[in-house]
Design a protein around this motif. Structure first.
Motif, PDB file in Angstrom:
ATOM      1  N   LEU A 112       0.890  -1.191   0.065  1.00  0.00           N
ATOM      2  CA  LEU A 112       0.043  -0.045   0.047  1.00  0.00           C
ATOM      3  C   LEU A 112       0.949   1.303   0.096  1.00  0.00           C
ATOM      4  N   ASP A 113       2.008   1.230   0.652  1.00  0.00           N
ATOM      5  CA  ASP A 113       2.917   2.313   0.760  1.00  0.00           C
ATOM      6  C   ASP A 113       3.390   2.457  -0.723  1.00  0.00           C
ATOM      7  N   GLY A 114       3.944   1.467  -1.399  1.00  0.00           N
ATOM      8  CA  GLY A 114       4.071   1.550  -2.842  1.00  0.00           C
ATOM      9  C   GLY A 114       3.172   2.184  -3.748  1.00  0.00           C
ATOM     10  N   ALA A 115       1.888   1.662  -3.464  1.00  0.00           N
ATOM     11  CA  ALA A 115       0.892   2.425  -4.516  1.00  0.00           C
ATOM     12  C   ALA A 115       0.575   3.838  -4.026  1.00  0.00           C
ATOM     13  N   GLY A 116       0.725   4.015  -2.549  1.00  0.00           N
ATOM     14  CA  GLY A 116       0.466   5.805  -2.329  1.00  0.00           C
ATOM     15  C   GLY A 116       1.679   6.353  -2.960  1.00  0.00           C
ATOM     16  N   GLU A 117       2.909   5.696  -3.269  1.00  0.00           N
ATOM     17  CA  GLU A 117       4.006   6.716  -3.688  1.00  0.00           C
ATOM     18  C   GLU A 117       3.845   6.888  -5.245  1.00  0.00           C
ATOM     19  N   ALA A 118       3.358   5.771  -5.851  1.00  0.00           N
ATOM     20  CA  ALA A 118       3.100   5.958  -7.502  1.00  0.00           C
ATOM     21  C   ALA A 118       1.928   6.668  -7.568  1.00  0.00           C
ATOM     22  N   LEU A 119       0.865   6.871  -6.773  1.00  0.00           N
ATOM     23  CA  LEU A 119      -0.245   7.964  -6.936  1.00  0.00           C
ATOM     24  C   LEU A 119       0.384   9.120  -6.865  1.00  0.00           C
ATOM     25  N   GLY A 120       1.314   9.555  -5.731  1.00  0.00           N
ATOM     26  CA  GLY A 120       2.056  10.724  -5.509  1.00  0.00           C
ATOM     27  C   GLY A 120       2.742  11.248  -6.685  1.00  0.00           C
TER      28      GLY A 120
END
Length: 423
Positions: free
Chosen positions: A333-341
């Protein structure tokens, strides 16, 4: 003073009828005097408009107004009718179909949802099933005293502006699919008419004598953003970016209260923004697209979930694992949030929106996505000062379906005479 042309007079009447309906919709039950004060019209003019709307079944009288009617005896409170017109909304998902009926007051009066692997069955079979569900919900609505006035369909793909044609839906495997003609064939007695710009964002009006109501087809992210705008209340700014995830990533941009569509109707394809150009191949043909890092499948894969597991239970299990602090779930989930950012930073720099709204599955996982998303925006946003407000959708995965239904409802509120002519 010049006398307005007949066409202008008709337009003034249409606009004022619409204004009265919206005044009641936005402020709740109101007397004629209250509506006149809000709209800056005379009581006589408003009374004439109200009488027409009462005859058309769009307003109803509820008894004395509780407050706000001014000195003297209270006026009769007017409310939007809870019978008469309703909007039908339909959603085509990768693994489900859903249909609902919403009355003028915004209440869901009938609905159904079924599992359906739309990619595997193809457009003809999928739209045949959808037509059956639309008929079922329309029948339930009629039993409740409602009359379907329009049908909005949300699809996870590119819809050509001013048409009902899905040009490309990578996660469905559909290309150049005309929803209107397919639904007409699936529903005996229905005819699809020519594109009608008044039917909604993109649509096809039903032909004369058709059994199906006027049709609007739009991208699911667009309809989810419109649902946020229309149903989000005072919390929603007039400028925002709505981003949501199901199998893919959808996004839509609202500027000054209007949806940004682009020349061909394809604006908002954030999911196919490359965040790592040398990344894995995407269904769109590109590489390293945001969907490959923040779509549902990508998050589940990164978390170590079994890709053969059904989508719903797998997402529930992931949320439970994250809530318990499991490292691999949190890392995914942290990686997904990073990509979204990373992807959203470019949009924020370009458009300077008042807010970014997370919808769909992203809303469900917002507690674990937002920290890394906000960190990326902080590092990558060029303008000084505070970031756009980060909001979590209150509609969640219901946004596209509700947006589709409310598109049909608002077509009635926007143009009461057109609805009356179709009755």
């Amino acid at each position: 003073m010049p006398v307005p042309a007949p066409g202008s007079q008709r337009e003034i009447r249409r606009r004022n009828l619409s204004r009265v309906l919206y005044a009641v919709a936005e402020h709740g039950p109101s007397s004629r005097a209250s509506a006149a004060a809000r709209l800056g019209l005379t009581r006589t003019a408003v009374s004439t408009l109200v009488d027409e709307l009462l005859r058309g079944g769009l307003l109803t009288e509820q008894g004395p107004e509780s407050s706000g009617g001014g000195p003297g005896r209270p006026g009769t409170a007017l409310a939007l009718a809870d019978s008469g017109p309703c909007g039908l909304g339909a959603e085509i998902g990768v693994d489900h179909l859903a249909v609902c009926a919403v009355d003028l007051r915004g209440r869901v009066r009938a609905r159904t949802r079924v599992e359906s692997r739309s990619r595997d069955s193809g457009p003809e079979a999928t739209l045949g099933r959808l037509g059956t569900l639309v008929d079922e919900v329309a029948s339930a609505a009629r039993t409740a005293g409602l009359r379907p006035s329009g049908l909005g369909v949300a699809v996870p793909g590119l819809v050509a502006r001013g048409t009902s044609t899905v040009v490309r839906a990578p996660n469905l495997g559909w290309h150049d699919t005309d929803i209107a003609s397919a639904l007409a064939q699936a529903t005996p007695g229905a005819e699809a008419g020519p594109p009608d710009s008044e039917a909604g964002p993109s649509g096809s009006g039903a032909g004369p004598g058709a059994s199906t109501p006027p049709l609007t087809v739009d991208n699911e992210a667009n309809l989810a953003a419109l649902a946020e705008l229309w149903l989000g209340g005072a919390r929603m700014p007039r400028d925002f970016v709505h981003v949501s995830a199901e199998v893919g990533i959808g996004a839509a941009v609202v500027l000054d209260g209007e949806l940004l569509r682009g020349t061909r109707g394809f604006a908002g394809e954030l999911g196919h923004t490359p965040v790592r150009p040398d990344g894995p191949r995407c269904a769109c043909g590109g590489q390293g697209c945001l969907e490959q890092y923040a779509g549902e499948r990508a998050i589940l894969r990164a978390s170590g979930a079994d890709e053969a597991d059904p989508r719903g239970p797998a997402l529930t299990a992931l949320a439970e694992r994250a809530a318990s602090g499991e490292a691999k779930a949190l890392q995914a989930l942290d990686g997904a949030g990073e990509a979204l950012g990373i992807a959203l930073a470019g949009t924020v720099n370009l458009l300077d929106p008042g807010a970014v709204v997370l919808g769909g599955t992203l809303a469900r996982f917002a507690p674990w996505l937002l920290p890394s998303l906000e960190e990326q925006l902080t590092h990558r946003t060029a303008a000084p000062g505070s970031l756009p407000e980060l909001l979590v959708s209150q509609l969640g995965s219901e946004g596209p379906l509700l947006g589709a239904a409310h598109t049909a409802v608002r077509a009635v509120l926007d143009d009461p005479p057109a609805y009356a002519a179709r009755r």
